[in-house]
Enzyme design. Structure first.
Site, PDB file in Angstrom:
ATOM      1  N   SER A 237       0.863  -1.163   0.000  1.00  0.00           N
ATOM      2  CA  SER A 237       0.000   0.000   0.000  1.00  0.00           C
ATOM      3  C   SER A 237       0.903   1.218   0.000  1.00  0.00           C
ATOM      4  CB  SER A 237      -0.887   0.011   1.249  1.00  0.00           C
ATOM      5  OG  SER A 237      -0.086   0.248   2.384  1.00  0.00           O
ATOM      6  N   LYS A 238       0.293   2.379  -0.032  1.00  0.00           N
ATOM      7  CA  LYS A 238       1.073   3.605  -0.095  1.00  0.00           C
ATOM      8  C   LYS A 238       2.126   3.671   1.009  1.00  0.00           C
ATOM      9  CE  LYS A 238      -2.974   4.780  -0.979  1.00  0.00           C
ATOM     10  NZ  LYS A 238      -4.281   5.280  -0.689  1.00  0.00           N
ATOM     11  N   ARG A 239       1.752   3.090   2.126  1.00  0.00           N
ATOM     12  CA  ARG A 239       2.615   3.117   3.291  1.00  0.00           C
ATOM     13  C   ARG A 239       3.954   2.416   3.065  1.00  0.00           C
ATOM     14  NH1 ARG A 239      -1.749   2.123   7.306  1.00  0.00           N
ATOM     15  NH2 ARG A 239      -2.547   3.918   6.217  1.00  0.00           N
ATOM     16  N   HIS A 240       3.962   1.407   2.227  1.00  0.00           N
ATOM     17  CA  HIS A 240       5.158   0.599   2.054  1.00  0.00           C
ATOM     18  C   HIS A 240       6.049   1.067   0.914  1.00  0.00           C
ATOM     19  CE1 HIS A 240       2.118  -1.960   3.942  1.00  0.00           C
ATOM     20  NE2 HIS A 240       3.121  -2.371   4.655  1.00  0.00           N
ATOM     21  N   GLY A 241       5.931   2.324   0.597  1.00  0.00           N
ATOM     22  CA  GLY A 241       6.771   2.802  -0.489  1.00  0.00           C
ATOM     23  C   GLY A 241       6.235   2.364  -1.830  1.00  0.00           C
TER      24      GLY A 241
END
Length: 462
Positions: A237-241
């Site tokens: 997701s966006k969180r994981h780069g």
RNA sequence: GCUCCCUUCGUCUAGUGGUCUAGGACGUCGCCCUCUCACGGCGGGAACAGGGGUUCGAGUCCCCUAGGGAGCGCCA
């Protein structure tokens, strides 16, 4: 049979690489089979869909040259059609009106969770005899018994028991269809033969097949692609780069590298790592896909990117580099050809963004030195050497690499200095730092006038 | 909690019962090349999740355990 595959993203989040890979595979399959590729925007979630997200999808497809033959279609423009089919299902008894309030359903779910049961609708309204007042949703009457089997292109034979399935909502109380319903109606109308999508949809497949059956239509062929995981092992997701496609352009990742990387993630063709577009189309096949999810590795993407920076024609890379220079508002007048810069910088850069940053001194004045570099290399005793080099360079009949090289060699030898002892001070003088392509190459590209000016300036340092 | 699925080096993978003392790539480490940074070259370390079977023989087939993933919405 002509293959008709589609990419059907919802414009609710960013177009990240998971979506992109799905688009790639669906596109490749259509191209490989000389079929038709359809783009459909699934925007039935009115709350979260945005025009901006739609634009990002369109831009991303274009950037990577994933051309579509039909569409983009928008589900929100097909409401009449969904209504028509809803009426049909209601009439044939495959769907029914459900008057349950959201509150009741929430309480029901909470209760089931508490009792460690699988949360699902209790079919309270399933056998209501007459119509009631008030708002309602249309639910699908899932068969009580039997199972749904399908031959998945990636996973092989997959089977679900109908008893595990819920009576899903087909149409919301505001009349807007839900995903599972709209997809089926669209795939029927658009004559989609191959549904290629993420593995997160595999549980939806039996529900959709049931709807196809209720409509008396034959379901398409399915292929569910394994998920892409972040480096923490969690779904990307966006969180994981997991950057959006457009962000990769900003970083300076070439489309060819991104596509090649995504192609090879969870898929293989023997030991081959590098694939041209033509090879991707030729070799692609679902049965070579891995069933298990794959972890995204930015390092390997970087390696591939550099590979393409080095091997693609310099003019092609230069065009992308131009975009970077424009973004950074670097004035390129009076500087070397970008293709020349690419030629000398490609092997020392992982991304175009990096290349642009490392190439500023070809175009912009060097206004300050890296402190450490200057104090180490721009020493008083080197200044006579620099002066001599400047003088000789000024007299060169032609400003070219080989001649420049000879000057530097000659002066070094005259002063009994190793080449490195002379090259580094020059490098600091003309680039401000200790890093650059070979010094002769660097000076050749910077040009005589700027080189001399910078050498003079270095001589008055401190 | 329930249903379904997956499991080879840190990562992506090759491998479809003997040719596997498990191959390649990225990353990593060492050496070489060298005017800096790189590129490149050479070399090293690194895996069949665990346990039971089946078989003359198992990374490859079966079962169990563990771990991981997906789903269980009036989201898609």
């Amino acid at each position: 049979m002509i293959v008709r595959s589609r990419f059907a993203p919802s414009p609710t989040g960013s177009m990240h690489i998971g979506n992109l890979r799905t688009a790639l595979y669906a596109w490749l399959y259509a191209r490989k089979t000389k079929g038709v590729f359809i783009l459909r925007i699934e925007d039935t979630d009115r709350e979260r869909s945005t025009d901006q997200a739609i634009q990002v999808i369109l831009d991303s497809m274009q950037l990577l040259n994933l051309t579509y033959d039909e569409g983009p279609f928008y589900q929100t423009k097909r409401m009449d059609r969904y209504r028509e089919i809803t009426d049909q299902l209601l009439k044939t008894g495959h769907a029914y009106r459900c008057y349950c309030s959201k509150e009741r359903l929430e309480a029901l779910r909470a209760d089931q969770m508490k009792n460690k049961q699988k949360p699902r609708y209790d079919r309270c309204c399933r056998d209501l005899k007459e119509k009631k007042e008030g708002s309602f949703v249309a639910r699908f009457r899932t068969p009580d018994e039997g199972s749904i089997k399908f031959d998945d292109g990636v996973r092989g034979l997959v089977e679900f028991q109908n008893s595990e399935l819920d009576d899903l909502v087909l149409v919301r109380s505001d009349g807007v269809p839900t995903y599972n319903f709209a997809v089926v109606v669209d795939d029927v109308d658009m004559k989609v033969t191959h549904v290629i999508r993420g593995a997160d949809h595999i549980n939806n497949t039996p529900r959709q097949i049931n709807i196809f059956n209720a409509l008396g239509m034959r379901p398409p062929i399915y292929a569910h692609l394994p998920m892409i995981l972040g480096n923490d092992g969690k779904r990307l997701s966006k969180r994981h780069g997991a950057l959006g496609v457009l962000q990769y352009r900003e970083e300076g990742i070439l489309p060819a590298a991104l596509l090649n990387y995504l192609m090879r993630l969870g898929w293989s063709h023997g030991d081959q790592e590098i694939f041209s577009m033509e090879e991707m189309i030729e070799f692609f096949d679902f049965n070579k896909l891995q069933k298990s999810p794959a972890t995204f590795d930015p390092d390997k993407l970087s390696w591939l990117n550099q590979h393409y920076l080095k091997t693609l024609p310099t003019e092609v890379v230069a065009k992308e580099l131009q975009w970077q220079m424009d973004q950074k508002q670097i004035d390129m007048s009076g500087g070397p050809l970008l293709a020349e810069v690419v030629r000398v910088q490609a092997e020392r850069c992982k991304t175009l963004n990096e290349m642009a940053e490392k190439s500023r001194y070809f175009y912009e004045e060097v206004t300050q030195y890296d402190e450490q570099a200057a104090s180490k290399h721009l020493t008083p005793d080197i200044k006579p050497v620099l002066q001599e080099i400047a003088t000789q360079l000024a007299q060169l009949p032609a400003w070219e690499k080989e001649a420049i090289h000879q000057v530097i060699i000659a002066v070094s030898e005259a002063h009994q200095l190793k080449l490195g002892k002379v090259a580094q001070p020059i490098r600091v003088a003309v680039t401000g730092n200790t890093i650059s392509p070979p010094i002769d190459e660097t000076l050749a590209l910077i040009g005589r006038e700027k080189t001399l000016k910078r050498l003079q300036r270095a001589m008055i340092y401190k």
